[in-house]
Motif scaffolding. Sequence first.
Motif, PDB file in Angstrom:
ATOM      1  N   THR A  82       0.920  -1.240  -0.420  1.00 47.30           N
ATOM      2  CA  THR A  82      -0.045  -0.023   0.416  1.00 47.30           C
ATOM      3  C   THR A  82       0.886   1.331  -0.146  1.00 47.30           C
ATOM      4  O   THR A  82       1.770   1.140   0.729  1.00 47.30           O
ATOM      5  CB  THR A  82      -1.244   0.122   1.163  1.00 47.30           C
ATOM      6  OG1 THR A  82      -1.636  -0.959   1.255  1.00 47.30           O
ATOM      7  CG2 THR A  82      -1.800   1.336   1.025  1.00 47.30           C
ATOM      8  N   LEU A  83       0.401   2.448  -1.054  1.00 48.57           N
ATOM      9  CA  LEU A  83       1.070   3.250  -1.116  1.00 48.57           C
ATOM     10  C   LEU A  83      -0.319   4.635  -0.010  1.00 48.57           C
ATOM     11  O   LEU A  83      -0.840   4.332  -1.091  1.00 48.57           O
ATOM     12  CB  LEU A  83       1.672   3.911  -2.141  1.00 48.57           C
ATOM     13  CG  LEU A  83       2.598   2.857  -2.858  1.00 48.57           C
ATOM     14  CD1 LEU A  83       3.575   2.759  -4.419  1.00 48.57           C
ATOM     15  CD2 LEU A  83       3.478   2.827  -2.114  1.00 48.57           C
ATOM     16  N   VAL A  84       0.479   5.246   0.447  1.00 52.85           N
ATOM     17  CA  VAL A  84      -0.436   7.018   0.944  1.00 52.85           C
ATOM     18  C   VAL A  84      -0.191   7.741   0.558  1.00 52.85           C
ATOM     19  O   VAL A  84       1.114   7.818   1.216  1.00 52.85           O
ATOM     20  CB  VAL A  84      -1.310   6.207   1.999  1.00 52.85           C
ATOM     21  CG1 VAL A  84      -2.195   7.406   2.741  1.00 52.85           C
ATOM     22  CG2 VAL A  84      -1.309   4.990   2.722  1.00 52.85           C
ATOM     23  N   ALA A  85      -0.728   8.536  -0.203  1.00 51.49           N
ATOM     24  CA  ALA A  85      -0.316   9.664  -0.218  1.00 51.49           C
ATOM     25  C   ALA A  85      -1.201  10.948   0.310  1.00 51.49           C
ATOM     26  O   ALA A  85      -2.544  10.605   0.504  1.00 51.49           O
ATOM     27  CB  ALA A  85      -0.218  10.648  -2.065  1.00 51.49           C
ATOM     28  N   GLY A  86      -0.672  12.144   0.362  1.00 52.79           N
ATOM     29  CA  GLY A  86      -1.945  12.755   0.202  1.00 52.79           C
ATOM     30  C   GLY A  86      -2.785  13.056   2.277  1.00 52.79           C
ATOM     31  O   GLY A  86      -3.275  13.414   1.750  1.00 52.79           O
ATOM     32  N   ILE A  87      -1.957  12.533   2.591  1.00 50.20           N
ATOM     33  CA  ILE A  87      -2.408  12.596   4.726  1.00 50.20           C
ATOM     34  C   ILE A  87      -2.407  14.346   4.690  1.00 50.20           C
ATOM     35  O   ILE A  87      -2.747  14.397   5.322  1.00 50.20           O
ATOM     36  CB  ILE A  87      -1.545  12.182   5.630  1.00 50.20           C
ATOM     37  CG1 ILE A  87      -2.244  10.190   5.372  1.00 50.20           C
ATOM     38  CG2 ILE A  87      -1.921  11.925   6.457  1.00 50.20           C
ATOM     39  CD1 ILE A  87      -1.595   9.383   5.846  1.00 50.20           C
ATOM     40  N   HIS A  88      -1.464  14.485   4.129  1.00 53.01           N
ATOM     41  CA  HIS A  88      -1.153  15.958   4.802  1.00 53.01           C
ATOM     42  C   HIS A  88      -1.243  16.872   3.193  1.00 53.01           C
ATOM     43  O   HIS A  88      -0.569  16.643   2.051  1.00 53.01           O
ATOM     44  CB  HIS A  88      -0.126  16.565   5.110  1.00 53.01           C
ATOM     45  CG  HIS A  88       0.447  16.117   6.373  1.00 53.01           C
ATOM     46  ND1 HIS A  88       1.463  15.877   6.677  1.00 53.01           N
ATOM     47  CD2 HIS A  88      -0.419  16.382   7.309  1.00 53.01           C
ATOM     48  CE1 HIS A  88       1.377  15.923   7.797  1.00 53.01           C
ATOM     49  NE2 HIS A  88       0.089  15.876   8.407  1.00 53.01           N
ATOM     50  N   GLY A  89      -2.175  18.016   3.141  1.00 52.86           N
ATOM     51  CA  GLY A  89      -2.915  18.387   1.911  1.00 52.86           C
ATOM     52  C   GLY A  89      -2.331  19.693   0.745  1.00 52.86           C
ATOM     53  O   GLY A  89      -2.695  19.028   0.051  1.00 52.86           O
ATOM     54  N   ILE A 119      -4.807  10.420  -2.414  1.00 54.65           N
ATOM     55  CA  ILE A 119      -5.273  11.364  -1.563  1.00 54.65           C
ATOM     56  C   ILE A 119      -5.813  11.532  -0.192  1.00 54.65           C
ATOM     57  O   ILE A 119      -6.999  11.452  -0.407  1.00 54.65           O
ATOM     58  CB  ILE A 119      -5.751  12.755  -2.630  1.00 54.65           C
ATOM     59  CG1 ILE A 119      -4.925  13.241  -3.454  1.00 54.65           C
ATOM     60  CG2 ILE A 119      -5.741  13.974  -1.313  1.00 54.65           C
ATOM     61  CD1 ILE A 119      -5.633  13.493  -4.265  1.00 54.65           C
ATOM     62  N   ALA A 120      -5.230  11.149   1.023  1.00 51.75           N
ATOM     63  CA  ALA A 120      -6.165  10.781   2.210  1.00 51.75           C
ATOM     64  C   ALA A 120      -7.145  11.884   2.542  1.00 51.75           C
ATOM     65  O   ALA A 120      -8.232  11.081   2.771  1.00 51.75           O
ATOM     66  CB  ALA A 120      -4.951  10.361   2.915  1.00 51.75           C
ATOM     67  N   ASN A 121      -6.747  12.511   2.776  1.00 52.37           N
ATOM     68  CA  ASN A 121      -7.032  13.873   3.231  1.00 52.37           C
ATOM     69  C   ASN A 121      -7.721  14.895   2.336  1.00 52.37           C
ATOM     70  O   ASN A 121      -6.819  15.938   1.933  1.00 52.37           O
ATOM     71  CB  ASN A 121      -6.191  14.630   3.406  1.00 52.37           C
ATOM     72  CG  ASN A 121      -6.976  15.605   5.745  1.00 52.37           C
ATOM     73  OD1 ASN A 121      -8.115  15.933   4.530  1.00 52.37           O
ATOM     74  ND2 ASN A 121      -5.834  15.421   6.068  1.00 52.37           N
ATOM     75  N   ILE A 122      -9.333  14.692   1.740  1.00 54.30           N
ATOM     76  CA  ILE A 122      -9.521  15.411  -0.014  1.00 54.30           C
ATOM     77  C   ILE A 122      -9.472  16.563   1.118  1.00 54.30           C
ATOM     78  O   ILE A 122      -9.740  17.688   0.023  1.00 54.30           O
ATOM     79  CB  ILE A 122     -10.793  15.041  -0.617  1.00 54.30           C
ATOM     80  CG1 ILE A 122     -10.215  13.868  -0.672  1.00 54.30           C
ATOM     81  CG2 ILE A 122     -11.526  15.429  -0.736  1.00 54.30           C
ATOM     82  CD1 ILE A 122      -9.522  14.016  -2.567  1.00 54.30           C
ATOM     83  N   PRO A 123     -10.333  17.168   2.404  1.00 59.61           N
ATOM     84  CA  PRO A 123     -10.604  18.211   2.309  1.00 59.61           C
ATOM     85  C   PRO A 123      -9.260  18.872   3.149  1.00 59.61           C
ATOM     86  O   PRO A 123      -9.599  20.455   2.659  1.00 59.61           O
ATOM     87  CB  PRO A 123     -11.529  17.649   3.980  1.00 59.61           C
ATOM     88  CG  PRO A 123     -11.582  16.649   3.753  1.00 59.61           C
ATOM     89  CD  PRO A 123     -11.015  15.768   2.866  1.00 59.61           C
ATOM     90  N   ALA A 124      -8.107  18.532   3.255  1.00 57.77           N
ATOM     91  CA  ALA A 124      -7.146  19.390   3.435  1.00 57.77           C
ATOM     92  C   ALA A 124      -6.056  19.904   2.028  1.00 57.77           C
ATOM     93  O   ALA A 124      -6.216  21.033   2.180  1.00 57.77           O
ATOM     94  CB  ALA A 124      -6.075  18.667   4.027  1.00 57.77           C
ATOM     95  N   SER A 132      -3.152  20.542   8.590  1.00 64.32           N
ATOM     96  CA  SER A 132      -4.828  19.999   9.850  1.00 64.32           C
ATOM     97  C   SER A 132      -5.472  20.207   8.391  1.00 64.32           C
ATOM     98  O   SER A 132      -5.373  21.078   7.781  1.00 64.32           O
ATOM     99  CB  SER A 132      -5.098  21.227  10.689  1.00 64.32           C
ATOM    100  OG  SER A 132      -3.597  21.620  11.553  1.00 64.32           O
ATOM    101  N   SER A 133      -6.903  19.768   8.803  1.00 65.63           N
ATOM    102  CA  SER A 133      -8.355  19.823   7.809  1.00 65.63           C
ATOM    103  C   SER A 133      -8.834  21.284   8.461  1.00 65.63           C
ATOM    104  O   SER A 133      -8.850  21.512   9.916  1.00 65.63           O
ATOM    105  CB  SER A 133      -8.377  18.520   8.389  1.00 65.63           C
ATOM    106  OG  SER A 133     -10.194  18.846   7.629  1.00 65.63           O
ATOM    107  N   PRO A 134      -9.347  21.484   7.317  1.00 70.75           N
ATOM    108  CA  PRO A 134     -10.063  22.735   7.632  1.00 70.75           C
ATOM    109  C   PRO A 134     -11.661  22.800   7.911  1.00 70.75           C
ATOM    110  O   PRO A 134     -12.140  23.998   8.402  1.00 70.75           O
ATOM    111  CB  PRO A 134     -10.210  23.013   5.955  1.00 70.75           C
ATOM    112  CG  PRO A 134     -10.140  21.526   5.176  1.00 70.75           C
ATOM    113  CD  PRO A 134      -9.554  21.037   5.859  1.00 70.75           C
TER     114      PRO A 134
END
Length: 367
Positions: A82-89, A119-124, A132-134
Motif C-alpha cells: 500500500t502506498l498512501v499519498a496526501g495525508i497532508h494537503g 489523496i488520503a485527506n481530500i478536505p485538506a 490540519s483539516s479545515p
Amino acid sequence: MEAALVFNKKKDFLQVLLGFIFVSFFSNILVAQNNKTFTVGSIEADQGEMAKGSLSIEKGIDEGTFIPITIINGAKSGPVLTLVAGIHGTEYVPIITAQKLVKEITPDELSGTLIIVHIANIPAFSSRSDYSSPIDYKNLNRIFPGKIDGTVSERIAFTLSNEIMSKSDYYIDMHGGEFNERIIDYLYFYYGCPDGDLCKKSYQLAHAMGNKYLFPDKYNSVPDSLPSGYSDLEAFRRGVASITLEWGDQGAVKPEEIDKALKGIKNVMKTIGMLEGKPFINENPVYLINEKLVNSNYDGILFTFVDRAQYITKGTLIGYTTDYWGNVLEEYHSPISGIVVVVKICPSINKGESVFRIAEPVDEYKE
C-alpha cells in the motif's frame, strides 16, 4: 542486558536481504487473498485487473468526504503493498507520483496487489491546507487509529486503518515539504521492535527506496499503552512492515523529484518480488540520529540564515524572530552540530511552532 548492535551498511544489508527473501517467499504464498478477487470497501479487482474508485467517509458529527484509491491486482500471486499519498494537503510530489505510477504498472507484470491511496485527506487537499483539516483542525497524521464515530479526520484515519492497513503486507506513507518548508528527502524506519522479522522488513524497505538520509526510529518511542498517532506506526502495530518518507519541498513538483520517487517505489517492488528485475541497493545512506527541534517562543516575523542539508556547528546563529515593528525578540542558535533537516521559510511564525529541525549524521547507528 541488551547488547548494542552496530549496523554496518553493506554487510548487514546483504544479510537482511537474504533473510528477507526467505521470509517473503513463504509469506507471499499466504497473502493477498490469493490475489483472486481483491476487495477494499466496495471496490473489487479481479486477478489480473485494475480497479479505481472511492472509499466513502460518511457524514457524522461533521461533514463527510471520500478517499480516491486504485487497486492493481496482479496476474500472479504475491504480497500486498500500500502506498498512501496526501495525508497532508499540500505535499504534492507523492500525489503526482501516485498518478504516474498507475499509468506505468500493469496487472500482467505484477506479482501481488498494489493499493494506491491517491489523496488520503481530500478536505485538506481541496482547501490547500497544510498540516490540519479545515473542517476539524486536526492533523491526520497524529490521530491514528482514528474513531468510527469521531470527527472527519478521525473517521478517515479509522477507514485507512481498518480498510487499507488490515489488508496490507507492506505500507509506505509518502509525504513531502509543505509550502513553508525547505526539507531534505529522508525517511523513517523502525528498529528495536518485538517482532524481529517485521523490523527487518522495515529496514529492507528503507534501504531499497533510495533516499539519501535515513532516520532509524526506535519502535517503543511511542509506548504501546498510547494510541499510535502516526500512520506508519499504526500499520506496524497491525503487523504490517512500514516506513514514512519525504520527497520534495515548498509544495513544488519537480520532474527530477517525481523520477526519483518512481525509481524508488519500483525498486521496492522489485525487492519484495512484485516486479521482475534486479533491485539496486542503497549502500551509502546517511543515518540521522539525535534530532533536535528549535521552536519559536514568540509570534512574529521569521528570518533564517541556513538551508536544508547544510551542515552547521553547535552554537551557530541560524536565525531570529522580530516583532511586527522589526525589534528582535529572540535569536536561534543550533543546539548541536549536524545537518539541517527542515527549515521554515515563511516569514510568519507563531509561538510554539518548530522553526528548525537539526540531526547528527553518522555512517552507522546502534540499536
